[in-house]
Structures are given as structure tokens and as C-alpha cells.
Design an enzyme around this catalytic site. Structure first.
Site, PDB file in Angstrom:
ATOM      1  N   ASP A   1      14.752  43.248  46.885  1.00  0.00           N
ATOM      2  CA  ASP A   1      14.302  42.094  46.837  1.00  0.00           C
ATOM      3  C   ASP A   1      13.532  41.596  45.712  1.00  0.00           C
ATOM      4  O   ASP A   1      13.380  40.163  45.163  1.00  0.00           O
ATOM      5  CB  ASP A   1      13.230  42.102  48.087  1.00  0.00           C
ATOM      6  CG  ASP A   1      14.160  42.268  49.493  1.00  0.00           C
ATOM      7  OD1 ASP A   1      15.130  41.639  49.710  1.00  0.00           O
ATOM      8  OD2 ASP A   1      13.532  43.079  50.017  1.00  0.00           O
TER       9      ASP A   1
ATOM     10  N   TYR B   1      18.735  40.077  55.904  1.00  0.00           N
ATOM     11  CA  TYR B   1      18.795  40.755  57.130  1.00  0.00           C
ATOM     12  C   TYR B   1      17.466  41.382  57.258  1.00  0.00           C
ATOM     13  O   TYR B   1      16.517  41.286  56.525  1.00  0.00           O
ATOM     14  CB  TYR B   1      20.004  41.863  56.749  1.00  0.00           C
ATOM     15  CG  TYR B   1      19.544  42.809  55.515  1.00  0.00           C
ATOM     16  CD1 TYR B   1      18.805  43.989  55.677  1.00  0.00           C
ATOM     17  CD2 TYR B   1      20.031  42.467  54.363  1.00  0.00           C
ATOM     18  CE1 TYR B   1      18.496  44.782  54.504  1.00  0.00           C
ATOM     19  CE2 TYR B   1      19.704  43.055  53.111  1.00  0.00           C
ATOM     20  CZ  TYR B   1      18.783  44.284  53.011  1.00  0.00           C
ATOM     21  OH  TYR B   1      18.670  45.135  52.108  1.00  0.00           O
TER      22      TYR B   1
ATOM     23  N   ARG C   1      12.605  39.389  56.312  1.00  0.00           N
ATOM     24  CA  ARG C   1      14.003  39.304  55.924  1.00  0.00           C
ATOM     25  C   ARG C   1      13.909  40.014  54.412  1.00  0.00           C
ATOM     26  O   ARG C   1      13.433  39.441  53.628  1.00  0.00           O
ATOM     27  CB  ARG C   1      14.385  37.961  55.920  1.00  0.00           C
ATOM     28  CG  ARG C   1      14.455  37.203  57.244  1.00  0.00           C
ATOM     29  CD  ARG C   1      15.293  35.963  57.037  1.00  0.00           C
ATOM     30  NE  ARG C   1      15.700  35.134  58.285  1.00  0.00           N
ATOM     31  CZ  ARG C   1      16.566  34.129  58.395  1.00  0.00           C
ATOM     32  NH1 ARG C   1      17.046  33.704  57.414  1.00  0.00           N
ATOM     33  NH2 ARG C   1      16.592  33.718  59.483  1.00  0.00           N
ATOM     34  N   HIS C   2      14.984  41.059  54.450  1.00  0.00           N
ATOM     35  CA  HIS C   2      15.314  41.386  53.096  1.00  0.00           C
ATOM     36  C   HIS C   2      16.455  40.362  52.582  1.00  0.00           C
ATOM     37  O   HIS C   2      17.496  40.109  53.488  1.00  0.00           O
ATOM     38  CB  HIS C   2      15.627  42.809  53.193  1.00  0.00           C
ATOM     39  CG  HIS C   2      14.563  43.723  53.535  1.00  0.00           C
ATOM     40  ND1 HIS C   2      13.728  44.019  52.488  1.00  0.00           N
ATOM     41  CD2 HIS C   2      14.273  44.253  54.607  1.00  0.00           C
ATOM     42  CE1 HIS C   2      12.597  44.887  53.189  1.00  0.00           C
ATOM     43  NE2 HIS C   2      12.981  45.029  54.501  1.00  0.00           N
ATOM     44  N   GLY C   3      16.627  40.491  51.324  1.00  0.00           N
ATOM     45  CA  GLY C   3      17.723  39.663  50.818  1.00  0.00           C
ATOM     46  C   GLY C   3      17.814  38.262  50.833  1.00  0.00           C
ATOM     47  O   GLY C   3      18.378  37.315  50.315  1.00  0.00           O
TER      48      GLY C   3
END
Length: 493
Positions: free
Chosen positions: A276, A387, A418-420
């Protein structure tokens, strides 16, 4: 259908370069037109990715899948251990969390896990031209050999040729390679096809006498000397690659506007999701540095609190260092802060653990949000590259949401599970433009055409180019296509 060849890239130590070399080989073979797949039987990492079907794998294997031109799959990393507090880890098998395990629990079940890994590798070999396997840690941990899953245990079960990678940049590489060769059993030693020197700087002719002596001592040829590749910073597998003070990426070179943005990412003891942070570093004019001190939190245009496997414990660490007060003052001054995953949870008013011993602690109170930590692991793939993987659930939310009804937003404060998300190019540009406004940097301009996906492919191509130049990959393919027990005979050396 006959099984295709597979081989194992092992390393004398953690962070020797196994993941990067595996990714580079995958990319080189894919560019040559081969159907290639990555494989890591067992990974220990908190930097994970979520597959399209909601499974969880190591981030390094997701990157290697990209190198192969494939979507990430739980097949590529059937066993994942996510280290947590108290010497325990969350065990993930075929993408699904099985619960917490201690070292003793895991060792008792390793025979079963080795069978799972071997069966998955065999399935891949039946469908691909070649499978590039990555080992874990060091294969010379003879105290764990009897139940080894990812190194010679897998190599013996699948009869894999093995290449041992040593990192010369940290020093002692010849001793590392010789010691690894000397300490393992004769049966395992017979599978070794070659050594690889990684991260070399200087004149190779000065190294050659040592390589000759190493081969005389071990009977193993050094197949390649891979030079140190500057500015390779993709998808760090663990926190060893994210030390305090390290600048991520190209360091904000070539800004498009008249001003730069400085980003300070807090180096939490148990952090995860380092990708991230890396996503911001692809933008021209953005410098990203890992920090753990108050001054850096004061001075940066944006502070990121990344994900963590232990929200409450890392929040206590943050308070011990006085970073909570610095973050609170930033919020009061209207300076940008971004919390992701566990970092977002820390920004809540309260954090309640609803496990076996219920307890509650005060968060940073930057958001009117109450978080409950539950035994249930939430995994969501949003289909846009972002995700969620977390145990925290929002019990109360008194803020404006940030991303499609998720997360929280208050002026210059941003939080999300949320990652990404910032890997999406338009989303990253919008976010950095807002950050620049709040930070008083009107001269900062985002690039209209920077592609995170494109930058990663460029980096993979750079690695593949270097490997093709310094390792005879045609010879490598020939070697791994022979029976593994033919290794280290005069005909194969």
C-alpha cells in the site's frame, strides 16, 4: 499427461533474493513463450494478497503470477503463515484461514502439510510447461528438516533440482554457500544443481578465485553472478525489506510540478500490507520513507499508519514513542493522515476485543468510529485490485464514508480497510491531489499517465533482462529437464 519440469530456488538466508529471482525467472520464461507458474509451498508473511475467489496468498506469489501473465491463485501458495503476537501465527491453507497455531502445533501437522504442498505442485506440473518454486528461509535448518515443507522436504518429495542463492551484499556469501552445502544430508546435497551469487557489486574477476575454490570444496558450480539491481522495490515480502529510514522507490525524482510531496509511513513492529505504501512511490515527485520518530511525523506532508497483525499492541508501541500526540496535533492542524487496515482501526475512538478475554482500549480518537476485533476473518476482493483482510468490524460509524460506502473521511483524515486501493491509478491521483491541497502544496502535480501495473511490469522486465544476461537460461532449462538424481555428475556439471 507427463508432468512438466520444476525446480527450486532456495537461499542461504531470508532476504537473499529468492522472491525477486523467482519472479525474474518467471518473467523471462513467460517472455520466451513458455507456460510458466510460480509456486511456494509455505510462506511466512503478513504481506498478503486476496485472489479472485476470496482466497489469501503471499504477496510475492501474486507478483510472480503477474510475471507469468496469470491471475493470482491459491494454487501458487497453498500454505501461508501470518505471524502474530505471542509466538503464534494464523494458518492459511489453500487460501482459507484455519485458526491460530503455535510452533509445536505446526510442527506436529507438517507431515500433512507437506502432502498438501506436494499434491498441489504435481497438479501445476501437469498443466504448465515449467514451474518455478521458491523455498522459504534457509534450507540448512537441520533441526526442522524431518518435517520440512518448503525446501528439501518438497524437493525430495517432488525430485526437484535445487539452486542455492547467496546474498554477497551482506558479506560472507562463500561461507554461507559452503556451510549450507556442508550441513545438509548427502541425499539433499545430491539435488543441488548450482549456486547463484546475488546482489554483486564490483569486478567479477576478483570473485572468480573464490568461486573456483568453492567448486573444488563442494563439487557444485556457481551458475550465475547476479549484479545488484538498483531501485528494485516491488512487493516486499516481509518487514526485513522495510527498515526505518529506507526510502521506497525512486525517491521522488523528476516532479512534474514545482513542488514535491513527502510521505512518512510509520514502521510498525508488526506491520503488513507494505505494498500500500509502495504504490504511492510510483508517482513522480513523491518521496516515501519508513519512519518511527516524532520529527518525521511532524514534518511530512502525509503520514500513513499501515496495516498490522496486532492493532492493540502496535497502538501501545505508537503511544510509547509519543507518536499518538504527534498524530493528534497533525489532525488538529488539518494535515493529512491515512490509516489502512489496522492503521484505520487505530484511528477509531475505541477498539474492543470480543475474543476469549473481552477488553477495550481507547484508540487515537481521530474518527467517531468504534471497532470490534472478532475471531472471524473478513476477506473481500472488490474486483478492482483492492481487497480486505481483517478481523476488525465497525460497530459504530459517525463519519462520512470514504470509498464506496466503506472507510471514514473527515477533512484531511482518511481511513479504510481496503488494501491495494491506491494501486488504482485514477484513485491514487485523486488522493494525492487532495493531499497536496491539504498540505499547502499547490505546485505538486500528479502524472496523467503513470501506471502502477506498468511500473511493476517494467521492474519485472528489468529483473528478467539482468537474469538473461548473467545466467544461461537455456542451460538452466536443460538442467531442470533431467532427472533430479542426475545432479552433480560430470555429465551435468
Amino acid at each position: 499427461m507427463a508432468a512438466g519440469p520444476a525446480f527450486l530456488i532456495a537461499g542461504t538466508t531470508s532476504d537473499a533474493g529468492k522472491s525477486v529471482i523467482t519472479a525474474g525467472l518467471c518473467r523471462a520464461f513467460a517472455r520466451a513463450g513458455l507456460r510458466v507458474a510460480p509456486f511456494k509451498a509455505q510462506n511466512m508473511s503478513n504481506n498478503s494478497a486476496v485472489t479472485s475467489d476470496g482466497g489469501e496468498i503471499g504477496r510475492a506469489q501474486a507478483l510472480q503470477a503477474l510475471a507469468c501473465g496469470l491471475e493470482p491463485s491459491v494454487e501458487f501458495n497453498p500454505i501461508l503463515l501470518k505471524p502474530g503476537p505471542d509466538n503464534r501465527a494464523r494458518l492459511v491453507i489453500r487460501g482459507r484461514e484455519q485458526g491460530d497455531v503455535g510452533a509445536g502445533d505446526y510442527i506436529r501437522h507438517r507431515h500433512d502439510l507437506r502432502g498438501i504442498a506436494a499434491a498441489q505442485l504435481e497438479s501445476l506440473r501437469e498443466r504448465f510447461d515449467i514451474v518455478v518454486c521458491e523455498g522459504a528461509g534457509s534450507p540448512a535448518e537441520i533441526n526442522l528438516r524431518a518435517t520440512d515443507v518448503a525446501n528439501f522436504g518438497l524437493a525430495q518429495a517432488a525430485q526437484l533440482a535445487v539452486y542455492i542463492v547467496g546474498d554477497i551484499d551482506r558479506g560472507g556469501v562463500l561461507a554461507h554457500l559452503f556451510g549450507t552445502h556442508a550441513i545438509i544430508s548427502d541425499e539433499d546435497r545430491a539435488l543441488i544443481r548450482g549456486f547463484v551469487i546475488n546482489k554483486f557489486r564490483g569486478h567479477q574477476e576478483l570473485l572468480e578465485p573464490g568461486l573456483v575454490q568453492l567448486e573444488e570444496l563442494t563439487g557444485v558450480e556457481t551458475k550465475a553472478v547476479i549484479p545488484f539491481i538498483d531501485d528494485i522495490w516491488i512487493d516486499a515480502e516481509d518487514s526485513l525489506q522495510s527498515p526505518v529510514g529506507r526510502m521506497v522507490g525512486p525517491g521522488g525524482r523528476h516532479p512534474l510540478g514545482t513542488q514535491r510531496l513527502s510521505v512518512a509511513a510509520i514502521r510498525l513492529p508488526r506491520m503488513l500490507g507494505v505494498t500500500d505504501v509502495e504504490a504511492l512511490a510510483v508517482e513522480p515527485g513523491v518521496t516515501v520513507t519508513w519512519v518511527d520518530d516524532v520529527d518525521a511525523v511532524w514534518d511530512s506532508d502525509l503520514v500513513i499508519i499501515p496495516g498490522t497483525t496486532a492493532t492493540v499492541a502496535d497502538l501501545a508501541w505508537l503511544r510509547h514513542r509519543g507518536l499518538d500526540r504527534a498524530l493528534g496535533e497533525r489532525a488538529t492542524r488539518g494535515m493529512p493522515i491515512l490509516g489502512i487496515g489496522g492503521g484505520y482501526q487505530m484511528m477509531a475512538t475505541t477498539i474492543t476485543d470480543e475474543g476469549d478475554s473481552p477488553s477495550s482500549v481507547a484508540g487515537l480518537a481521530l474518527f467517531d468510529v468504534h471497532i470490534a476485533l472478532t475471531p472471524h476473518n473478513i476477506m473481500v476482493n472488490h474486483g478492482d485490485g483492492s481487497y480486505e483482510v481483517h478481523h476488525g468490524q465497525v460497530r459504530h460509524h459517525g463519519e462520512q464514508t470514504w470509498i464506496e460506502g466503506e472507510g471514514a473521511r473527515r477533512e484531511a483524515l482518511f481511513g479504510t480497510h481496503r488494501h491495494g486501493y491506491l494501486q488504482d491509478d485514477p484513485a491514487r491521483r485523486r488522493f494525492l491531489t487532495e493531499v497536496a491541497t491539504h498540505a499547502g502544496k499547490p505546485g505538486f502535480l500528479v502524472s496523467p499517465d503513470t501506471s502502477f501495473h506498468g511500473v511493476r511490469l517494467q521492474q519485472l522486465d528489468r529483473i528478467a533482462d539482468v537474469l538473461e544476461e548473467h545466467w544461461d537460461l537455456d542451460q538452466l532449462l536443460d538442467e531442470v529437464s533431467r532427472p533430479a538424481n542426475a545432479a552433480n555428475t560430470p555429465e551435468t556439471r
